[in-house]
Design an enzyme around this catalytic site. Structure first.
Site, mmCIF file in Angstrom:
data_model
loop_
_atom_site.group_PDB
_atom_site.id
_atom_site.type_symbol
_atom_site.label_atom_id
_atom_site.label_comp_id
_atom_site.label_asym_id
_atom_site.label_seq_id
_atom_site.Cartn_x
_atom_site.Cartn_y
_atom_site.Cartn_z
ATOM 1 N N LEU A 42 -38.694 -52.387 -14.065
ATOM 2 C CA LEU A 42 -39.266 -52.250 -12.719
ATOM 3 C C LEU A 42 -40.778 -52.098 -12.748
ATOM 4 O O LEU A 42 -41.459 -52.526 -11.840
ATOM 5 C CB LEU A 42 -38.634 -51.058 -12.001
ATOM 6 C CG LEU A 42 -37.177 -51.240 -11.587
ATOM 7 C CD1 LEU A 42 -36.614 -49.933 -11.024
ATOM 8 C CD2 LEU A 42 -37.048 -52.343 -10.546
ATOM 9 N N GLY A 45 -46.617 -47.411 -15.953
ATOM 10 C CA GLY A 45 -47.973 -46.912 -15.757
ATOM 11 C C GLY A 45 -48.491 -46.432 -17.095
ATOM 12 O O GLY A 45 -48.161 -47.024 -18.125
ATOM 13 N N PHE A 47 -48.030 -43.386 -18.753
ATOM 14 C CA PHE A 47 -47.127 -42.650 -19.645
ATOM 15 C C PHE A 47 -45.686 -43.114 -19.552
ATOM 16 O O PHE A 47 -44.950 -43.029 -20.523
ATOM 17 C CB PHE A 47 -47.169 -41.147 -19.324
ATOM 18 C CG PHE A 47 -48.527 -40.561 -19.436
ATOM 19 C CD1 PHE A 47 -49.112 -40.387 -20.684
ATOM 20 C CD2 PHE A 47 -49.240 -40.185 -18.303
ATOM 21 C CE1 PHE A 47 -50.382 -39.859 -20.791
ATOM 22 C CE2 PHE A 47 -50.514 -39.651 -18.408
ATOM 23 C CZ PHE A 47 -51.088 -39.488 -19.654
ATOM 24 N N GLY A 48 -45.298 -43.600 -18.372
ATOM 25 C CA GLY A 48 -43.885 -43.868 -18.141
ATOM 26 C C GLY A 48 -43.543 -45.340 -18.048
ATOM 27 O O GLY A 48 -44.401 -46.204 -17.896
ATOM 28 N N VAL A 50 -40.358 -47.605 -16.112
ATOM 29 C CA VAL A 50 -39.229 -47.461 -15.198
ATOM 30 C C VAL A 50 -38.359 -48.723 -15.251
ATOM 31 O O VAL A 50 -38.864 -49.843 -15.207
ATOM 32 C CB VAL A 50 -39.714 -47.171 -13.752
ATOM 33 C CG1 VAL A 50 -38.538 -47.001 -12.800
ATOM 34 C CG2 VAL A 50 -40.594 -45.918 -13.724
ATOM 35 N N ASP A 161 -52.502 -38.279 -8.002
ATOM 36 C CA ASP A 161 -52.438 -39.698 -8.369
ATOM 37 C C ASP A 161 -51.931 -40.522 -7.188
ATOM 38 O O ASP A 161 -51.177 -41.480 -7.365
ATOM 39 C CB ASP A 161 -51.527 -39.862 -9.599
ATOM 40 C CG ASP A 161 -51.765 -41.179 -10.344
ATOM 41 O OD1 ASP A 161 -52.722 -41.896 -10.002
ATOM 42 O OD2 ASP A 161 -50.982 -41.484 -11.268
HETATM 43 P P1 ADP Z 1 -46.123 -43.984 -14.362
HETATM 44 O O1 ADP Z 1 -46.069 -42.490 -14.374
HETATM 45 O O2 ADP Z 1 -46.056 -44.535 -15.738
HETATM 46 O O3 ADP Z 1 -47.264 -44.520 -13.550
HETATM 47 P P2 ADP Z 1 -44.356 -44.612 -12.123
HETATM 48 O O4 ADP Z 1 -43.399 -43.518 -11.782
HETATM 49 O O5 ADP Z 1 -45.559 -44.744 -11.250
HETATM 50 O O6 ADP Z 1 -44.770 -44.488 -13.674
HETATM 51 O O7 ADP Z 1 -43.546 -45.994 -12.122
HETATM 52 C C1 ADP Z 1 -44.168 -47.195 -12.553
HETATM 53 C C2 ADP Z 1 -43.808 -48.342 -11.615
HETATM 54 O O8 ADP Z 1 -42.387 -48.538 -11.619
HETATM 55 C C3 ADP Z 1 -44.175 -48.103 -10.148
HETATM 56 O O9 ADP Z 1 -45.501 -48.482 -9.862
HETATM 57 C C4 ADP Z 1 -43.147 -48.982 -9.422
HETATM 58 O O10 ADP Z 1 -43.578 -50.319 -9.401
HETATM 59 C C5 ADP Z 1 -41.905 -48.897 -10.328
HETATM 60 N N1 ADP Z 1 -40.976 -47.831 -9.856
HETATM 61 C C6 ADP Z 1 -41.060 -46.519 -10.142
HETATM 62 N N2 ADP Z 1 -40.062 -45.806 -9.589
HETATM 63 C C7 ADP Z 1 -39.296 -46.699 -8.907
HETATM 64 C C8 ADP Z 1 -38.090 -46.585 -8.097
HETATM 65 N N3 ADP Z 1 -37.494 -45.404 -7.904
HETATM 66 N N4 ADP Z 1 -37.599 -47.720 -7.550
HETATM 67 C C9 ADP Z 1 -38.206 -48.912 -7.747
HETATM 68 N N5 ADP Z 1 -39.337 -49.081 -8.490
HETATM 69 C C10 ADP Z 1 -39.880 -47.999 -9.066
HETATM 70 MG MG MG Z 2 -47.618 -44.550 -11.529
#
Ligand code: ADP
Ligand code: MG
Length: 311
Positions: A42, A45, A47-48, A50, A161
């Site tokens: 999906l 970023g 650190f994470g 998804v 953020d």
């Molecule tokens: P990071 O902490 O690495 O930035 P995010 O939580 O922002 O991670 O998630 C990275 C990307 O994954 C988001 O910008 C979005 O595009 C996608 N994403 C995150 N959570 C969801 C979700 N619950 N449903 C659909 N897409 C998601």
């Molecule tokens: Mg993010």
């Protein structure tokens, strides 16, 4: 008896096949790795990462789709922050905040994955450039972000953020705030949190006092909201992104530095008003970027303003 002992031995050696796990009253926030079927990536970023999975214990393709967030690399430095992120999301209940569903800890060792509801339209950053979103819808999304933020602040958390990439789209009339990776708790009586983040920080979304003194507060979230509002009204088009616009503003063609950004902001330079932006919205955006944090509106005030503008 021997058969029973053998069976017990097998179960002890293979905790995954223990019958108790499939009992209907088992903890719904415990997700088992073996029932998670990967569908697609999906996004990611700093650190994470998804990923979309289908959680299908019945193994008949009827299971629900969930978004699973995992750390990109598990080192001890980020692990503590990761557990905090999970616990913060777990404690939040609001219609404009992404819902926590549970964890998956079966991978052995310390690795924990965060299971959230899946928002099918992705983040605003992916959603907006593709559609011709009307202004009323833009302002509705902006107000919903303020509602989620007002709730977060009422629990004394600062997000740190807030940006279009961290706002998720459920459908054409509902958005939710996601990514609590940088969220901090502000104890009663304190007014800011001082952090110096190593590596890439979302500096183009940062208030002046965050860049200069690493001071993060409820008011600095409001500044970031102003930048997010700018992104929404420019429909997240890349050539109008905060990075690009700030780069254009400096005299040199060089790569933008934090020092360069501070200089621009101190000279009262701000992002330009988006095309066809209503005057009242332009004023609101500029108030979010007041150099003095005390002059910025609260999210409660912003909600009232959006209500007035929209009706
Ligand atoms: P990071 O902490 O690495 O930035 P995010 O939580 O922002 O991670 O998630 C990275 C990307 O994954 C988001 O910008 C979005 O595009 C996608 N994403 C995150 N959570 C969801 C979700 N619950 N449903 C659909 N897409 C998601
Ligand atoms: Mg993010």
């Amino acid at each position: 008896l021997t058969v029973l002992r053998e069976l017990t031995d097998i179960i002890i050696k293979n905790p995954d096949i223990s019958p108790s796990e499939s009992l209907p009253d088992s903890d719904p926030s415990v997700f088992h790795k073996r029932y998670l079927k990967k569908m697609r990536d999906l996004g990611e970023g700093h650190f994470g990462k998804v990923t979309l999975y289908q959680y299908d214990p019945a193994n008949d393709g009827t299971g629900e789709r969930v978004a699973v967030k995992a750390l990109k690399q598990e080192n001890s430095q980020v692990l503590e922050g990761w557990m905090k992120e999970i616990n913060i999301l777990k404690s939040l209940y609001h219609s404009n905040i992404v819902k926590y569903k549970g964890c998956c800890t079966e991978l052995g060792g310390q690795v924990v994955q965060l299971i959230m509801e899946y928002l099918p339209l992705g983040s605003l950053k992916e959603y907006l450039p593709k559609r011709k979103l009307g202004r009323p819808q833009c302002l509705m999304f902006a107000q919903q972000i303020c509602q989620g933020m007002e709730y977060l602040h009422s629990k004394r958390y600062i997000h740190r953020d807030l940006a279009a990439r961290n706002v998720l789209v459920e459908n054409e009339s509902l958005v939710k705030i996601g990514d609590f990776g940088l969220t901090k708790y502000i104890p009663e009586g304190d007014v800011y949190y001082r952090v110096r983040e190593e590596g890439d920080s979302p500096v183009f979304w940062y208030a002046l006092e965050c860049l200069k003194e690493y001071k993060f507060s409820f008011e600095s979230d409001v500044w970031s909201f102003g930048v997010t509002l700018y992104e929404i009204l420019t429909r997240c088009v890349h050539r109008q992104s905060p990075q690009e616009k700030f780069r254009e503003m400096q005299d040199t063609k060089e790569h933008m530095t934090v020092l360069g950004l501070i200089k621009l902001l101190e000279k009262q330079h701000r992002l330009p008003s988006p095309e066809n932006c209503p005057h009242e919205v332009k004023i609101l955006m500029e108030q979010c970027w007041a150099a003095d944090p005390a002059q910025r509106p609260s999210f409660t005030t912003l909600i009232e303003k959006f209500e007035a503008i929209r009706h």
